[in-house]
Design a protein around this motif. Structure first.
Motif, PDB file in Angstrom:
ATOM      1  N   VAL A  96      37.050  49.056  -4.247  1.00 14.55           N
ATOM      2  CA  VAL A  96      35.571  49.613  -4.145  1.00 14.55           C
ATOM      3  C   VAL A  96      34.488  48.557  -3.963  1.00 14.55           C
ATOM      4  CG1 VAL A  96      33.682  50.658  -5.594  1.00 14.55           C
ATOM      5  CG2 VAL A  96      36.351  51.256  -6.083  1.00 14.55           C
ATOM      6  N   SER A  97      34.850  48.262  -2.539  1.00 16.07           N
ATOM      7  CA  SER A  97      33.838  47.168  -1.994  1.00 16.07           C
ATOM      8  C   SER A  97      33.351  47.197  -0.578  1.00 16.07           C
ATOM      9  CB  SER A  97      34.547  45.646  -2.041  1.00 16.07           C
ATOM     10  OG  SER A  97      35.757  45.696  -1.080  1.00 16.07           O
ATOM     11  N   TYR A  98      32.424  46.466  -0.023  1.00  8.88           N
ATOM     12  CA  TYR A  98      31.759  46.659   1.027  1.00  8.88           C
ATOM     13  C   TYR A  98      32.979  45.941   1.979  1.00  8.88           C
ATOM     14  CZ  TYR A  98      28.553  45.367   4.976  1.00  8.88           C
ATOM     15  OH  TYR A  98      27.988  45.287   6.215  1.00  8.88           O
ATOM     16  N   THR A  99      33.446  44.970   1.845  1.00  5.04           N
ATOM     17  CA  THR A  99      34.404  44.312   2.619  1.00  5.04           C
ATOM     18  C   THR A  99      35.764  45.365   2.821  1.00  5.04           C
ATOM     19  OG1 THR A  99      34.013  41.928   1.425  1.00  5.04           O
ATOM     20  CG2 THR A  99      36.267  42.481   2.203  1.00  5.04           C
ATOM     21  N   TYR A 100      36.100  45.895   1.597  1.00  8.08           N
ATOM     22  CA  TYR A 100      37.368  46.813   2.026  1.00  8.08           C
ATOM     23  C   TYR A 100      37.090  47.839   2.711  1.00  8.08           C
ATOM     24  CZ  TYR A 100      40.950  50.370   0.857  1.00  8.08           C
ATOM     25  OH  TYR A 100      41.674  51.266   0.854  1.00  8.08           O
ATOM     26  N   TYR A 101      35.976  48.599   2.696  1.00  6.58           N
ATOM     27  CA  TYR A 101      35.681  49.763   3.441  1.00  6.58           C
ATOM     28  C   TYR A 101      35.161  49.419   5.078  1.00  6.58           C
ATOM     29  CZ  TYR A 101      36.481  53.225   0.174  1.00  6.58           C
ATOM     30  OH  TYR A 101      37.086  53.883  -0.805  1.00  6.58           O
ATOM     31  N   ARG A 102      34.681  48.167   5.401  1.00  8.43           N
ATOM     32  CA  ARG A 102      34.528  47.705   6.683  1.00  8.43           C
ATOM     33  C   ARG A 102      35.748  47.449   7.510  1.00  8.43           C
ATOM     34  NH1 ARG A 102      30.596  47.003   9.837  1.00  8.43           N
ATOM     35  NH2 ARG A 102      30.434  44.694   9.911  1.00  8.43           N
ATOM     36  N   LEU A 103      36.695  46.749   6.794  1.00 10.28           N
ATOM     37  CA  LEU A 103      38.029  45.908   7.368  1.00 10.28           C
ATOM     38  C   LEU A 103      38.773  47.303   7.337  1.00 10.28           C
ATOM     39  CD1 LEU A 103      38.510  42.377   5.921  1.00 10.28           C
ATOM     40  CD2 LEU A 103      37.721  43.227   8.175  1.00 10.28           C
ATOM     41  N   SER A 104      38.862  48.238   6.470  1.00  7.95           N
ATOM     42  CA  SER A 104      39.808  49.208   6.446  1.00  7.95           C
ATOM     43  C   SER A 104      39.589  50.510   7.615  1.00  7.95           C
ATOM     44  CB  SER A 104      40.168  49.933   4.981  1.00  7.95           C
ATOM     45  OG  SER A 104      38.787  50.504   4.631  1.00  7.95           O
ATOM     46  N   SER A 105      38.243  50.400   8.015  1.00  4.82           N
ATOM     47  CA  SER A 105      37.653  51.200   9.027  1.00  4.82           C
ATOM     48  C   SER A 105      38.545  51.372  10.122  1.00  4.82           C
ATOM     49  CB  SER A 105      36.211  51.039   9.156  1.00  4.82           C
ATOM     50  OG  SER A 105      35.689  52.274  10.241  1.00  4.82           O
ATOM     51  N   ARG A 106      38.899  52.863  10.625  1.00  5.32           N
ATOM     52  CA  ARG A 106      39.774  53.181  11.680  1.00  5.32           C
ATOM     53  C   ARG A 106      41.361  52.249  11.576  1.00  5.32           C
ATOM     54  NH1 ARG A 106      36.377  51.262  16.915  1.00  5.32           N
ATOM     55  NH2 ARG A 106      35.881  49.394  15.565  1.00  5.32           N
ATOM     56  N   ARG A 107      41.684  52.092  10.245  1.00  4.83           N
ATOM     57  CA  ARG A 107      42.947  51.522   9.896  1.00  4.83           C
ATOM     58  C   ARG A 107      43.427  52.126   8.758  1.00  4.83           C
ATOM     59  NH1 ARG A 107      40.863  47.486  13.290  1.00  4.83           N
ATOM     60  NH2 ARG A 107      39.185  47.220  11.693  1.00  4.83           N
ATOM     61  N   HIS A 108      44.879  52.202   8.683  1.00  2.00           N
ATOM     62  CA  HIS A 108      45.596  52.711   7.287  1.00  2.00           C
ATOM     63  C   HIS A 108      45.614  51.751   6.366  1.00  2.00           C
ATOM     64  CE1 HIS A 108      45.567  56.762   9.094  1.00  2.00           C
ATOM     65  NE2 HIS A 108      46.461  56.460  10.301  1.00  2.00           N
ATOM     66  N   ASP A 109      45.410  51.649   5.310  1.00  2.00           N
ATOM     67  CA  ASP A 109      45.913  51.288   3.887  1.00  2.00           C
ATOM     68  C   ASP A 109      47.150  51.244   3.433  1.00  2.00           C
ATOM     69  OD1 ASP A 109      46.300  49.980   1.448  1.00  2.00           O
ATOM     70  OD2 ASP A 109      44.174  50.459   0.861  1.00  2.00           O
TER      71      ASP A 109
END
Length: 353
Positions: A287-300
């Motif tokens: 739950v962070s700005y970092t996570y949602y920026r870097l995971s965009s267009r990729r799968h966790d």
């Protein structure tokens, strides 16, 4: 005011406060921490805030309170966010024949661990190397790799991780060298680094040929909090106001730096001629700005193939998940695990892709 009315008013006030904190944690993923750094703290404490709202929801149900809608409405968006912390069902599947084994691991500069009988850094390095060798992985990304002598970095890596092509960048200091390392059994066609301004953290990348395609692997270590819980506890015995102020300044500085580091990595990804896989220690929760920026267009990988709690930071397990593997959409994850091995204060992330 009667006792019942006072109790009811107090309960509703507590529900509204708890619900407000949860809503703010949701908003923290959208707001750049450079502008409002303290919002990140609500994302860090998302799990206990969620637990408080869940308790209030259950309590209001038992009491048949009309205010049950307050925690209920606050909890609904958490159905999206909780998947980054815990997976209730087993999402793993049998690995396909062309799969690869991938490891991301913050080795904590091989700091001694007396609880495991590791009294020196060399002993810890030997233990980590032996553990990784048993995993038989194809690609390994290590953060906070440490070598005491600058002129021995290459020989130390090659002697401990035989059969791998190393790609690394390390900063020199009076106490040795430290940085990020990528180890690959697969062909490497290009390599480089993304250095963060005013920081000893960085990202290292390597273009690796996986079957019939080339994927750029980014091994990231974003800004750390640089806070020792042990040192903080000791300092509180003295001038606690100064200790708390110093802690606040460190947290503010690290939180405010990460967005710029994320932007640097994303800018490099935009210029990449091939698809990108991003992994490493991001020092931020799901739950962070970092996570949602870097995971965009990729799968966790944890959301795709994990089970149970995904926390990777041992000292606050199961609250903090800060190590990740975000893989491109053209790939699939068949398994994800974070074994509780104590060679570092982080747990490794092991993924079958």
């Amino acid at each position: 005011m009667s006792k019942n009315r006072f109790f009811g008013f107090s309960a509703r006030f507590l529900m509204l406060m708890a619900a407000g904190l949860l809503v703010v944690s949701y908003l923290s993923v959208l707001v750049n921490p450079e502008k409002l750094w303290f919002l990140t703290l609500f994302g860090i404490f998302f799990v206990p805030i969620f637990a408080l709202n869940l308790f209030l929801f259950a309590w209001s149900l038992v009491r048949r309170s009309k205010a049950v809608f307050i925690p209920l409405l606050a909890l609904l968006p958490s159905l999206i966010f909780m998947g980054g912390f815990v997976q209730l069902s087993d999402n793993s599947r049998p690995a396909e024949e062309d799969s690869i084994k991938f490891i991301s691991y913050n080795v904590g500069r091989f700091s001694p661990n007396k609880k495991r009988g590791l009294a020196t850094r060399p002993e810890c390095l030997d233990s980590v190397a032996a553990y990784i060798a048993r995993q038989d992985a194809d690609i390994i990304c290590l953060q906070e790799f440490y070598v005491p002598f600058p002129d021995r970095a290459s020989s130390v890596i090659k002697s401990h991780f035989k059969g791998y092509t190393p790609v690394y960048y390390m900063y020199s200091s009076k106490k040795g060298m430290y940085g990020n390392v990528i180890l690959s059994r697969l062909p490497v066609s290009d390599k480089g680094s993304v250095k963060f301004e005013g920081s000893s953290n960085l990202a290292v990348y390597a273009d690796v040929k996986i079957r019939d395609k080339v994927v750029r692997i980014y091994n990231c270590h974003l800004e750390s909090y640089n806070i020792s819980l042990t040192a903080l506890a000791k300092s509180l015995r003295g001038d606690y106001k100064a200790a708390m102020q110093e802690t606040e300044n460190k947290m503010k500085s690290s939180i405010a730096r990460r967005p710029a580091q994320v932007n640097q990595v994303l800018a490099d990804i935009e210029n990449s001629p091939v698809e990108s896989l991003v992994c490493g220690d991001l020092n931020d929760s799901p739950v962070s700005y970092t996570y949602y920026r870097l995971s965009s267009r990729r799968h966790d990988s944890f959301r795709s193939a994990g089970k149970g709690f995904g926390a990777t930071y041992s000292m606050l397990w199961p609250l903090l998940r800060i190590d990740y593997v975000f893989y491109p959409r053209g790939m699939k994850a068949s398994s994800h695990s974070s074994p509780k091995v104590h060679y570092s204060d982080h747990y490794p992330v092991i993924v079958q892709l």
